[in-house]
Design a protein around this motif. Structure first.
Motif: not given
Length: 632
Positions: A55-59
């Motif tokens: 669910c997290m962004s690439d960052y």
């Protein structure tokens, strides 16, 4: 189209969201890769396939993973038919150092994830086709045990009472019926309808205790664990042999049933019972004399003539008294017309098979040399002294030699076996305890055929037992019994009188010996009936049985094993003007009713005419009453 489904998976630190996979989900760092692989099975994730993604962004997540939907939803614990005895856990080498793990089904090296048995190291790769067969199997099951379809609950259930085996062992998958709350372990639902274990016939699976055998339901015990059955739970059974086992016990047939068996050690000199009545003097009474500090004297050093105690009683049926001297017999007289007649020792009431022995030929009175050497007093350190009245301060067991008339009872009544005897006994005058010589001579420790695995120790129990011989209750703080010495089966005990039963008996109705058996039901599906009283017999309880002739007898229906076993019969009495011929004290077998009182005398102790052409008989009460009056 993305699905609103988020899960936490142990293989990744962040929540995972279910999506319909496309190239837009690929992180910038992985754009050059042609395919995206599932982190669990290492197989490609196809475009438009449902998959879980971080669910997290690439960052926020530098190690984003993809999981096939089916891989992400694989259960953490399973049971597989190839390894049904243990649970398999989903594990990974991300956190543990597994090296060179191979799938035990396909023999290929495992991927990052596989199912592992923690107890014996059995492994199945998550990509193995055999595993996929299990995970994709039909969840609905129609089973003979239930009228409704059963649904497989793949996630291991918490503790519940299985309607099959009756145990509440959780941690495995279960089949459930949503209509009537029927639950059964998956392993129980997979049980075969026929199973082979150590029993010599295949066992059939029954979904309740078989109705035709329920009349003995609460008396039958599992033939492996020896515990009771509940009528609604499943059992494996052999109908031919009345052999019943719990389904859980049948699944443990690889366990040695005699694991708890003690090692045989000939050096411990433990007496093994049952002992033949003809060997009782040698095997039991002789060691008793030695334990009491006596010794066996060479026959050449024995006196050639001895006398027994005299009695002032005008009528005595007790054979520890005799008025004539006894002669030492070293060799039987071949010219004796009664040489084939069984000689019974008048002290221990067991047979004398061969010389040497003491004899009064005219009276047919015989005594074992062993019995003549019986100690006059039992040592006070003998465990038998535990059996005593608590109020007795001067407890002393000596050979009974009373010269008083015994109006209340003409025989001696043993306080251990509760059986009357005409033989000799040990007696405490202070507390009135009487112990028959056979009970007194029994050792502290024995081995018995009714409980072969462990030694039995004689004691006065402090709790209630059920005798493995007669199946009657054993009274705590009162009965003298033999209890198992092993803590595993501390509920096993046998009465002293049950332990002394002979291993075989000859009967005039059968040409073969009748053998004492504690379970005659093996290969005998039909019912048992006593040949004497004609009543039905419990198939898995002790009886005397001839398998060749299929004849059975209750213990109490035979003279040699019933309440008359310690009575010596055959003594003749003159009845004066009451009857012209002598009457023999015996079990009445020729006349149904007593000629004096008219009460039934058949098959009971009484007096019968010695004349073969006469059927005159008296019951024991009338006969003894007449003899008392005549001698007074």
């Amino acid at each position: 189209m993305e699905k609103d489904s988020i899960i936490n998976h142990f293989c990744h630190e962040h929540p995972l969201r279910l999506v319909t996979y496309n190239k837009n989900h690929v992180s910038v760092s992985n754009e050059e890769e042609e395919t995206t692989e599932c982190h669990l099975c290492n197989e490609p994730v196809a475009v438009s396939e449902l998959a879980y993604i971080c669910c997290m962004s690439d960052y926020e997540c530098s190690s984003k993973i993809f999981l096939h939907k089916k891989c992400a939803e694989m259960p953490r614990q399973i049971q597989h038919p190839s390894h049904p005895q243990h649970i398999l856990y989903l594990c990974t080498d991300q956190y543990e150092s597994y090296i060179g793990v191979y799938c035990d089904l396909c023999r290929r090296s495992t991927s990052v994830f596989w199912y592992h048995c923690r107890q014996c190291g059995f492994d199945i790769d998550i990509s193995c086709e055999h595993l996929n067969d299990l995970l994709q199997e039909q969840r609905l099951l129609r089973h003979l045990c239930h009228e409704h379809p059963l649904m497989l609950q793949r996630k291991p259930a918490s503790n519940f009472f299985c309607d099959g085996c009756g145990t509440n062992e959780g941690g495995e998958m279960a089949y459930i019926c949503s209509a009537c709350e029927f639950w059964v372990h998956r392993s129980c639902a997979s049980l075969p309808m026929e199973k082979k274990i150590y029993h010599h016939h295949p066992l059939s699976l029954a979904f309740s205790f078989p109705f035709k055998h329920r009349k003995y339901l609460f008396e039958y015990k599992c033939d492996i664990c020896h515990k009771s059955f509940y009528p609604a739970y499943w059992v494996y059974y052999c109908d031919l042999c009345r052999f019943f086992v719990h389904v859980k016990c049948a699944a443990q047939e690889n366990i040695n049933l005699l694991t708890e068996k003690e090692e045989d050690d000939d050096s411990d000199h433990v007496i093994r019972l049952p002992v033949s009545v003809s060997d009782f003097s040698k095997e039991v009474i002789t060691p008793f004399i030695i334990r009491q500090g006596g010794s066996m004297i060479n026959v050449d050093d024995m006196p050639t003539s001895v006398t027994m105690p005299a009695t002032n009683s005008k009528l005595s049926m007790l054979f520890n008294y005799h008025k004539h001297p006894l002669s030492l017999i070293k060799v039987d007289d071949d010219g004796d017309n009664g040489k084939n007649e069984m000689k019974i020792c008048d002290l221990c009431i067991t047979p004398i098979l061969s010389p040497p022995y003491y004899s009064c030929a005219d009276c047919k009175y015989f005594v074992h040399l062993t019995c003549y050497l019986l100690p006059k007093t039992i040592r006070d350190d003998d465990p038998l002294y535990e059996y005593r009245s608590h109020s007795c301060q001067n407890h002393k067991l000596t050979l009974y030699a009373s010269s008083e008339d015994r109006e209340e009872s003409i025989f001696l009544h043993c306080s251990v076996c509760y059986i009357e005897t005409t033989g000799i006994a040990y007696y405490c005058q202070a507390c009135n305890i009487m112990i028959d010589v056979k009970c007194a001579s029994m050792p502290t420790i024995i081995k018995h055929a009714s409980h072969r695995n462990h030694k039995l120790i004689r004691r006065v129990p402090d709790k209630t037992y059920r005798c493995v011989g007669c199946n009657e209750d054993i009274s705590p703080s009162f009965d003298v019994v033999y209890c198992c010495s092993n803590n595993v089966c501390d509920d096993s005990a046998i009465h002293t009188e049950c332990a002394m039963l002979p291993p075989s008996i000859k009967h005039r109705w059968d040409k073969h010996p009748l053998l004492l058996t504690y379970d005659a039901s093996i290969d005998h599906p039909s019912d048992f009936y006593c040949e004497d009283c004609e009543e039905e017999m419990h198939p898995k309880r002790r009886m005397y049985h001839c398998r060749e002739c299929d004849q059975s007898f209750h213990i109490g229906c035979l003279t040699e094993s019933g309440d008359h076993r310690n009575i010596k019969f055959g003594r003749q009495f003159e009845f004066g003007d009451l009857h012209p011929y002598p009457l023999t004290y015996n079990i009445v077998s020729l006349k149904h009713k007593c000629n004096s009182c008219g009460k039934i005398a058949y098959k009971d102790r009484g007096f019968e005419c010695t004349n073969s052409n006469c059927s005159y008989a008296l019951c024991e009460y009338c006969g003894l009453n007449y003899l008392r009056k005549r001698h007074n």
